[in-house]
Design a protein around this motif. Structure first.
Motif, PDB file in Angstrom:
ATOM      1  N   ILE A 105     104.978  21.720  49.144  1.00 22.34           N
ATOM      2  CA  ILE A 105     104.009  21.807  48.049  1.00 22.34           C
ATOM      3  C   ILE A 105     102.607  21.447  48.534  1.00 22.34           C
ATOM      4  N   GLU A 106     102.484  20.318  49.244  1.00 23.35           N
ATOM      5  CA  GLU A 106     101.154  19.859  49.653  1.00 23.35           C
ATOM      6  C   GLU A 106     100.463  20.852  50.575  1.00 23.35           C
ATOM      7  N   SER A 107     101.166  21.305  51.603  1.00 24.87           N
ATOM      8  CA  SER A 107     100.518  22.215  52.553  1.00 24.87           C
ATOM      9  C   SER A 107     100.260  23.587  51.935  1.00 24.87           C
ATOM     10  N   SER A 108     101.052  23.978  50.961  1.00 19.04           N
ATOM     11  CA  SER A 108     100.797  25.248  50.283  1.00 19.04           C
ATOM     12  C   SER A 108      99.553  25.151  49.404  1.00 19.04           C
ATOM     13  N   VAL A 109      99.383  24.036  48.714  1.00 14.02           N
ATOM     14  CA  VAL A 109      98.155  23.817  47.938  1.00 14.02           C
ATOM     15  C   VAL A 109      96.952  23.795  48.871  1.00 14.02           C
ATOM     16  N   TRP A 110      97.096  23.087  49.997  1.00 14.38           N
ATOM     17  CA  TRP A 110      96.012  23.038  50.989  1.00 14.38           C
ATOM     18  C   TRP A 110      95.667  24.442  51.463  1.00 14.38           C
ATOM     19  N   SER A 111      96.676  25.236  51.749  1.00 14.54           N
ATOM     20  CA  SER A 111      96.462  26.592  52.261  1.00 14.54           C
ATOM     21  C   SER A 111      95.730  27.451  51.237  1.00 14.54           C
ATOM     22  N   ALA A 112      96.158  27.388  49.983  1.00 16.18           N
ATOM     23  CA  ALA A 112      95.516  28.180  48.931  1.00 16.18           C
ATOM     24  C   ALA A 112      94.062  27.762  48.746  1.00 16.18           C
ATOM     25  N   ASP A 113      93.797  26.455  48.789  1.00 18.88           N
ATOM     26  CA  ASP A 113      92.429  25.980  48.616  1.00 18.88           C
ATOM     27  C   ASP A 113      91.561  26.321  49.823  1.00 18.88           C
ATOM     28  N   ALA A 114      92.132  26.255  51.024  1.00 22.23           N
ATOM     29  CA  ALA A 114      91.379  26.644  52.209  1.00 22.23           C
ATOM     30  C   ALA A 114      90.977  28.115  52.134  1.00 22.23           C
ATOM     31  N   ALA A 115      91.895  28.961  51.675  1.00 24.70           N
ATOM     32  CA  ALA A 115      91.587  30.390  51.545  1.00 24.70           C
ATOM     33  C   ALA A 115      90.524  30.634  50.490  1.00 24.70           C
ATOM     34  N   ALA A 116      90.598  29.888  49.405  1.00 19.75           N
ATOM     35  CA  ALA A 116      89.605  30.054  48.336  1.00 19.75           C
ATOM     36  C   ALA A 116      88.217  29.615  48.781  1.00 19.75           C
ATOM     37  N   SER A 117      88.160  28.716  49.775  1.00 17.07           N
ATOM     38  CA  SER A 117      86.888  28.135  50.201  1.00 17.07           C
ATOM     39  C   SER A 117      86.303  28.779  51.444  1.00 17.07           C
ATOM     40  N   HIS A 118      87.085  29.559  52.167  1.00 17.70           N
ATOM     41  CA  HIS A 118      86.638  30.103  53.446  1.00 17.70           C
ATOM     42  C   HIS A 118      86.923  31.608  53.510  1.00 17.70           C
ATOM     43  N   PRO A 119      85.896  32.416  53.693  1.00 18.08           N
ATOM     44  CA  PRO A 119      86.097  33.873  53.674  1.00 18.08           C
ATOM     45  C   PRO A 119      86.901  34.405  54.855  1.00 18.08           C
ATOM     46  N   ARG A 120      87.123  33.600  55.891  1.00 15.40           N
ATOM     47  CA  ARG A 120      87.913  34.070  57.036  1.00 15.40           C
ATOM     48  C   ARG A 120      89.347  33.539  56.991  1.00 15.40           C
ATOM     49  N   VAL A 121      89.763  32.997  55.833  1.00 18.77           N
ATOM     50  CA  VAL A 121      91.116  32.467  55.689  1.00 18.77           C
ATOM     51  C   VAL A 121      91.822  33.145  54.520  1.00 18.77           C
ATOM     52  N   LEU A 122      93.046  33.603  54.751  1.00 20.14           N
ATOM     53  CA  LEU A 122      93.962  34.000  53.693  1.00 20.14           C
ATOM     54  C   LEU A 122      95.151  33.041  53.744  1.00 20.14           C
ATOM     55  N   ALA A 123      95.872  32.934  52.630  1.00 18.85           N
ATOM     56  CA  ALA A 123      96.941  31.947  52.550  1.00 18.85           C
ATOM     57  C   ALA A 123      98.306  32.584  52.373  1.00 18.85           C
ATOM     58  N   ALA A 124      99.304  31.904  52.941  1.00 20.59           N
ATOM     59  CA  ALA A 124     100.713  32.150  52.657  1.00 20.59           C
ATOM     60  C   ALA A 124     101.281  30.833  52.131  1.00 20.59           C
ATOM     61  N   VAL A 125     102.085  30.899  51.076  1.00 23.16           N
ATOM     62  CA  VAL A 125     102.590  29.676  50.440  1.00 23.16           C
ATOM     63  C   VAL A 125     104.105  29.765  50.303  1.00 23.16           C
ATOM     64  N   ALA A 126     104.782  28.625  50.507  1.00 26.28           N
ATOM     65  CA  ALA A 126     106.241  28.623  50.437  1.00 26.28           C
ATOM     66  C   ALA A 126     106.783  27.212  50.640  1.00 26.28           C
ATOM     67  N   ILE A 127     108.068  27.093  50.387  1.00 26.74           N
ATOM     68  CA  ILE A 127     108.842  25.925  50.792  1.00 26.74           C
ATOM     69  C   ILE A 127     109.621  26.328  52.047  1.00 26.74           C
ATOM     70  N   HIS A 128     109.341  25.679  53.141  1.00 24.29           N
ATOM     71  CA  HIS A 128     109.973  25.983  54.421  1.00 24.29           C
ATOM     72  C   HIS A 128     111.485  25.787  54.303  1.00 24.29           C
ATOM     73  N   PRO A 129     112.287  26.603  54.989  1.00 24.38           N
ATOM     74  CA  PRO A 129     113.745  26.445  54.874  1.00 24.38           C
ATOM     75  C   PRO A 129     114.251  25.061  55.267  1.00 24.38           C
ATOM     76  N   ASN A 130     113.565  24.389  56.175  1.00 26.42           N
ATOM     77  CA  ASN A 130     113.998  23.037  56.530  1.00 26.42           C
ATOM     78  C   ASN A 130     113.608  21.999  55.486  1.00 26.42           C
ATOM     79  N   GLU A 131     112.689  22.350  54.603  1.00 23.84           N
ATOM     80  CA  GLU A 131     112.299  21.453  53.511  1.00 23.84           C
ATOM     81  C   GLU A 131     113.144  21.690  52.261  1.00 23.84           C
ATOM     82  N   ALA A 132     113.705  22.889  52.137  1.00 23.11           N
ATOM     83  CA  ALA A 132     114.441  23.239  50.912  1.00 23.11           C
ATOM     84  C   ALA A 132     115.590  22.278  50.614  1.00 23.11           C
ATOM     85  N   PRO A 133     116.426  21.881  51.593  1.00 23.24           N
ATOM     86  CA  PRO A 133     117.520  20.962  51.273  1.00 23.24           C
ATOM     87  C   PRO A 133     117.039  19.622  50.727  1.00 23.24           C
TER      88      PRO A 133
END
Length: 295
Positions: free
Chosen positions: A75-103
């Motif tokens: 959750i935290e790194s996905s929020v960070w990624s989305a906000d980084a993309a919104a703030s920087h024109p050279r960044v796009l974001a991918a968001v997810a729960i990593h398979p090792n985090e899912a359990p």
């Protein structure tokens, strides 16, 4: 919206050289880093001169890497990624729960909640992919497989719902990942991030229209399977990434990776394929834009 600089994970460091490698010769034809984790601080700490997001992007642009797909894994790194993309024109974001985090989320009865957060983030205009998601049977034992499958299928559904690309993490789970995609139905644009299979798997992926993204480990001496896969991957299905700060290409293996080192991997790939570097860069850049849309 949070300030991306307020969420920075530190990578564990031992006695290895933690200095960033020197910048490579710039590419004449610009490309994009298809997958990086720039929320993870590596090398010296930020206080000691580690690279900020702005510095990462500046260094990348100076050598012809003009955009980065920043990938989340919780959750935290996905929020960070989305906000980084919104703030920087050279960044796009991918968001997810990593398979090792899912359990872990499932054990805390929070997996549905976490996926709901990813669903909300996926609606943002500069979030262009669901990822990284998939299966990892190397770090997670059988007791966690059910949660991984459940999470993977939920992420596939989100990619379809939002019309986004999907970045797949696949470690020691090739057959299960391919079977799941065939059974559930893959999103239109499916990327195997840091492709880890061999030539046979690469052929299957190409036949199904998936994209294969190659990272710095294609340069490793013990990674002949990746070079065999690269050789049979159609140029129009080939992407390049760093997976920064991990998988730094030879001759800098073990030191921190960063998007500005993409040219090292691109030159290796071009040499391995006997391809014209500029033509290959143009193709890989076009593939990136076809998957994620314009920056």
């Amino acid at each position: 919206m949070i300030d991306p600089s307020q969420y920075v994970r530190k990578r564990e460091k031992g006695e290895r050289d933690v200095s960033y490698p020197p910048p490579p010769e710039p590419l004449a034809v610009p490309v994009y880093d298809n997958h990086a984790h720039l929320e993870i601080a590596d090398g010296p700490s930020r206080d000691d001169g580690g690279l900020s997001l702005d510095e990462q992007l500046r260094r990348a642009a100076e050598v012809g890497v003009v955009g980065v797909v920043q990938a989340g894994g919780d959750i935290e790194s996905s929020v960070w990624s989305a906000d980084a993309a919104a703030s920087h024109p050279r960044v796009l974001a991918a968001v997810a729960i990593h398979p090792n985090e899912a359990p872990a989320y499932a054990a805390a009865d929070r997996l549905d909640e976490a996926i709901a957060v990813i669903d909300e983030l996926a609606a943002q205009p500069r979030v262009r992919a669901i990822g990284e998601t998939g299966l990892d049977f190397f770090r997670t034992g059988e007791e966690g497989h059910a949660a991984q499958f459940s999470s993977f299928e939920a992420h596939i559904a989100l990619a379809k719902k939002h019309g986004l690309a999907m970045q797949i993490h696949d470690r020691d789970a090739h057959d299960a990942v391919l079977e799941t995609l065939l059974r559930v139905g893959a999103p239109d644009r499916t990327v195997f991030h840091c492709f880890s299979g061999g030539a046979d798997m690469a052929r299957v992926c190409a036949e199904r229209g998936y994209y294969l993204s190659f990272a710095g480990n294609v340069t490793f001496k013990n990674a002949q399977n990746l070079r065999d896969a690269l050789a049979v991957t159609p140029r129009e299905r080939t992407l390049v990434e760093t997976d920064a700060p991990f998988l730094t290409p030879v001759p800098y293996r073990g030191r921190p990776n960063a998007p500005y080192l993409v040219p090292v991997t691109m030159r290796f790939i071009a040499d391995e394929l006997g391809a014209d570097l500029d033509e290959l860069c143009a193709q890989v850049a076009a593939n990136t834009l076809a998957v994620y849309g314009p920056f």
